[in-house]
Design a protein around this motif. Structure first.
Motif, PDB file in Angstrom:
ATOM      1  N   ILE A 195      10.703   4.250  -1.267  1.00 31.66           N
ATOM      2  CA  ILE A 195      11.790   3.143  -2.081  1.00 31.66           C
ATOM      3  C   ILE A 195      11.616   1.852  -1.666  1.00 31.66           C
ATOM      4  N   PHE A 196      10.606   1.849  -0.403  1.00 35.78           N
ATOM      5  CA  PHE A 196      10.935   0.513   0.320  1.00 35.78           C
ATOM      6  C   PHE A 196       9.742  -0.205  -0.390  1.00 35.78           C
ATOM      7  N   ASN A 197       8.327   0.608  -0.298  1.00 35.80           N
ATOM      8  CA  ASN A 197       7.662  -0.380  -0.605  1.00 35.80           C
ATOM      9  C   ASN A 197       6.887  -0.384  -2.168  1.00 35.80           C
ATOM     10  N   VAL A 198       7.347   0.558  -2.634  1.00 34.87           N
ATOM     11  CA  VAL A 198       6.519   0.712  -4.255  1.00 34.87           C
ATOM     12  C   VAL A 198       7.765  -0.310  -5.313  1.00 34.87           C
ATOM     13  N   CYS A 199       6.713  -0.545  -6.169  1.00 32.55           N
ATOM     14  CA  CYS A 199       7.631  -1.098  -7.591  1.00 32.55           C
ATOM     15  C   CYS A 199       7.624  -0.902  -8.639  1.00 32.55           C
ATOM     16  N   GLY A 200       8.025  -0.793  -9.170  1.00 29.46           N
ATOM     17  CA  GLY A 200       7.215  -0.489 -11.168  1.00 29.46           C
ATOM     18  C   GLY A 200       7.886  -1.963 -12.147  1.00 29.46           C
ATOM     19  N   ASN A 201       6.370  -1.687 -12.886  1.00 25.45           N
ATOM     20  CA  ASN A 201       6.430  -3.277 -13.546  1.00 25.45           C
ATOM     21  C   ASN A 201       6.263  -2.358 -15.249  1.00 25.45           C
ATOM     22  N   ILE A 202       7.539  -3.244 -16.261  1.00 32.65           N
ATOM     23  CA  ILE A 202       7.053  -3.022 -16.789  1.00 32.65           C
ATOM     24  C   ILE A 202       6.572  -4.310 -18.037  1.00 32.65           C
ATOM     25  N   TRP A 203       6.925  -4.052 -19.114  1.00 38.63           N
ATOM     26  CA  TRP A 203       6.574  -5.590 -20.257  1.00 38.63           C
ATOM     27  C   TRP A 203       7.482  -5.702 -21.055  1.00 38.63           C
ATOM     28  N   GLU A 204       8.574  -4.819 -20.783  1.00 43.50           N
ATOM     29  CA  GLU A 204      10.127  -5.260 -21.775  1.00 43.50           C
ATOM     30  C   GLU A 204      10.917  -4.305 -21.856  1.00 43.50           C
ATOM     31  N   ILE A 205      12.045  -4.048 -22.002  1.00 48.55           N
ATOM     32  CA  ILE A 205      13.018  -3.266 -21.740  1.00 48.55           C
ATOM     33  C   ILE A 205      13.302  -3.717 -23.279  1.00 48.55           C
ATOM     34  N   LYS A 206      13.243  -1.800 -23.587  1.00 45.11           N
ATOM     35  CA  LYS A 206      13.326  -1.754 -25.122  1.00 45.11           C
ATOM     36  C   LYS A 206      15.224  -0.792 -24.739  1.00 45.11           C
ATOM     37  N   ARG A 254     -13.684 -13.266  -3.072  1.00 48.64           N
ATOM     38  CA  ARG A 254     -13.329 -12.176  -2.866  1.00 48.64           C
ATOM     39  C   ARG A 254     -12.222 -12.309  -2.480  1.00 48.64           C
ATOM     40  N   ILE A 255     -11.132 -13.277  -1.861  1.00 47.33           N
ATOM     41  CA  ILE A 255      -9.852 -13.426  -1.928  1.00 47.33           C
ATOM     42  C   ILE A 255      -8.967 -12.600  -3.296  1.00 47.33           C
ATOM     43  N   LYS A 256      -9.468 -12.639  -4.207  1.00 43.13           N
ATOM     44  CA  LYS A 256      -8.275 -12.586  -4.947  1.00 43.13           C
ATOM     45  C   LYS A 256      -8.765 -10.975  -5.712  1.00 43.13           C
ATOM     46  N   GLU A 257      -9.923 -10.623  -5.040  1.00 45.98           N
ATOM     47  CA  GLU A 257     -10.835  -9.725  -5.848  1.00 45.98           C
ATOM     48  C   GLU A 257      -9.157  -8.195  -4.507  1.00 45.98           C
ATOM     49  N   SER A 258      -9.811  -8.934  -3.686  1.00 46.51           N
ATOM     50  CA  SER A 258      -8.701  -7.905  -2.820  1.00 46.51           C
ATOM     51  C   SER A 258      -7.378  -7.505  -3.344  1.00 46.51           C
ATOM     52  N   TRP A 259      -6.912  -8.546  -3.283  1.00 43.51           N
ATOM     53  CA  TRP A 259      -5.128  -8.556  -4.621  1.00 43.51           C
ATOM     54  C   TRP A 259      -5.145  -7.333  -5.776  1.00 43.51           C
ATOM     55  N   LYS A 260      -6.024  -6.565  -5.497  1.00 42.26           N
ATOM     56  CA  LYS A 260      -6.698  -5.357  -7.181  1.00 42.26           C
ATOM     57  C   LYS A 260      -5.936  -4.266  -5.897  1.00 42.26           C
ATOM     58  N   ARG A 261      -6.114  -5.045  -4.813  1.00 39.03           N
ATOM     59  CA  ARG A 261      -5.898  -3.422  -4.260  1.00 39.03           C
ATOM     60  C   ARG A 261      -4.363  -3.157  -4.445  1.00 39.03           C
ATOM     61  N   ALA A 262      -3.093  -4.333  -4.039  1.00 45.02           N
ATOM     62  CA  ALA A 262      -1.585  -4.215  -4.156  1.00 45.02           C
ATOM     63  C   ALA A 262      -1.123  -3.128  -5.952  1.00 45.02           C
ATOM     64  N   PHE A 263      -2.332  -3.068  -5.765  1.00 42.53           N
ATOM     65  CA  PHE A 263      -1.512  -2.332  -7.660  1.00 42.53           C
ATOM     66  C   PHE A 263      -2.164  -0.660  -6.968  1.00 42.53           C
ATOM     67  N   ARG A 264      -2.853  -0.238  -5.820  1.00 44.96           N
ATOM     68  CA  ARG A 264      -3.240   1.098  -5.360  1.00 44.96           C
ATOM     69  C   ARG A 264      -1.855   1.661  -3.949  1.00 44.96           C
ATOM     70  N   ILE A 265      -1.522   2.902  -4.143  1.00 41.23           N
ATOM     71  CA  ILE A 265      -0.213   2.870  -3.607  1.00 41.23           C
ATOM     72  C   ILE A 265      -0.426   3.945  -2.371  1.00 41.23           C
ATOM     73  N   ASP A 266      -0.863   3.347  -1.287  1.00 41.05           N
ATOM     74  CA  ASP A 266      -0.979   4.105   0.102  1.00 41.05           C
ATOM     75  C   ASP A 266      -0.226   5.356   0.530  1.00 41.05           C
ATOM     76  N   HIS A 267       0.751   4.842   0.626  1.00 39.78           N
ATOM     77  CA  HIS A 267       2.151   5.144   0.808  1.00 39.78           C
ATOM     78  C   HIS A 267       3.522   4.982  -0.026  1.00 39.78           C
ATOM     79  N   TRP A 268       3.676   6.207  -0.950  1.00 37.19           N
ATOM     80  CA  TRP A 268       4.914   6.218  -1.989  1.00 37.19           C
ATOM     81  C   TRP A 268       6.576   6.396  -0.800  1.00 37.19           C
ATOM     82  N   PHE A 285       3.414  -0.772  -8.232  1.00 36.86           N
ATOM     83  CA  PHE A 285       1.945  -1.414  -7.088  1.00 36.86           C
ATOM     84  C   PHE A 285       3.266  -1.397  -5.917  1.00 36.86           C
ATOM     85  N   ASP A 286       2.031  -2.148  -5.593  1.00 39.01           N
ATOM     86  CA  ASP A 286       3.605  -2.265  -3.108  1.00 39.01           C
ATOM     87  C   ASP A 286       3.755  -3.803  -3.091  1.00 39.01           C
ATOM     88  N   ASP A 287       4.850  -2.980  -3.073  1.00 41.95           N
ATOM     89  CA  ASP A 287       5.338  -4.482  -3.194  1.00 41.95           C
ATOM     90  C   ASP A 287       5.288  -5.737  -1.653  1.00 41.95           C
TER      91      ASP A 287
END
Length: 196
Positions: A170-181, A154-168, A100-102
């Motif tokens: 290291i300062f704006n892209v984060c990775g999310n995981i559900w667990e650390i194995k 409308r605002i909540k719908e717009s938030w889904k764009r946070a998962f779209r990466i327009d510019h990759w 996602f885009d931080d």
């Protein structure tokens, strides 16, 4: 064929070391997020709950997980270990990461409209003007709360764009995981040690 992996970095409370040893994995609980934010937690929990719900549509969430684990994609943009914390250097299967885009995430945290592009931002500003609203901060809390339910949607719908990466980067892209194995942990960095 080898599973493709990515290296991620995440700073966590050092109490997670016990959880990792005991359970062979680390998971995040809603209560941990609330403790992390302290007094301002109520303001952020709605945004975190939204993120958890939306992210679980992208990548199924284990039943016992209540919140995602934030990760940096680079050691250069990782929070450094401080007293009471450690940084985990992880090698995670790529299909277990939600990017996602931080920068866009800030719109979600502030509970404001996340424009699609500059033209959309301009159009939305005009839309607010036509509604007689000076800023979009007050649809969730403040004088417009409950007045414009369609704007909240409308605002909540717009938030889904946070998962779209327009510019990759290291300062704006984060990775999310559900667990650390346990098997994903390549290094554990303690305060005073270099994150590399």
């Amino acid at each position: 064929m080898m599973e493709k992996t990515v290296t991620l970095y995440t700073r966590q409370n050092d109490k997670t070391l016990r959880q990792l040893e005991r359970d062979g994995r680390i998971i995040n609980h809603r209560a941990y997020v609330q403790m992390h934010f302290g007094d301002i937690a109520p303001l952020f929990m709605e945004s975190y709950d939204w993120f958890t719900k939306e992210a679980s549509k992208i990548l199924e969430k284990p039943e016992d997980v209540h919140a995602p684990i934030w990760c940096s994609i680079s050691p250069d943009n990782c929070l450094k270990p401080i007293e009471g914390t450690v940084v985990y250097v992880l090698e995670v299967p790529e299909n277990k990461v939600i990017y996602f885009d931080d920068v866009k995430w800030d719109y979600v945290l502030n509970r404001i409209y996340l424009p699609d592009d500059e033209a959309d931002a301009k159009a939305y500003k005009q839309h607010l003007k036509e509604l007689g609203v000076s800023n979009g901060f007050e649809f969730f809390e403040g004088r417009y709360k409950g007045v414009y339910p369609e704007e909240v949607t409308r605002i909540k719908e717009s938030w889904k764009r946070a998962f779209r990466i327009d510019h990759w980067t290291i300062f704006n892209v984060c990775g999310n995981i559900w667990e650390i194995k346990k098997e994903w942990v390549k290094r554990i960095i303690k305060p005073g040690e270099e994150v590399r």
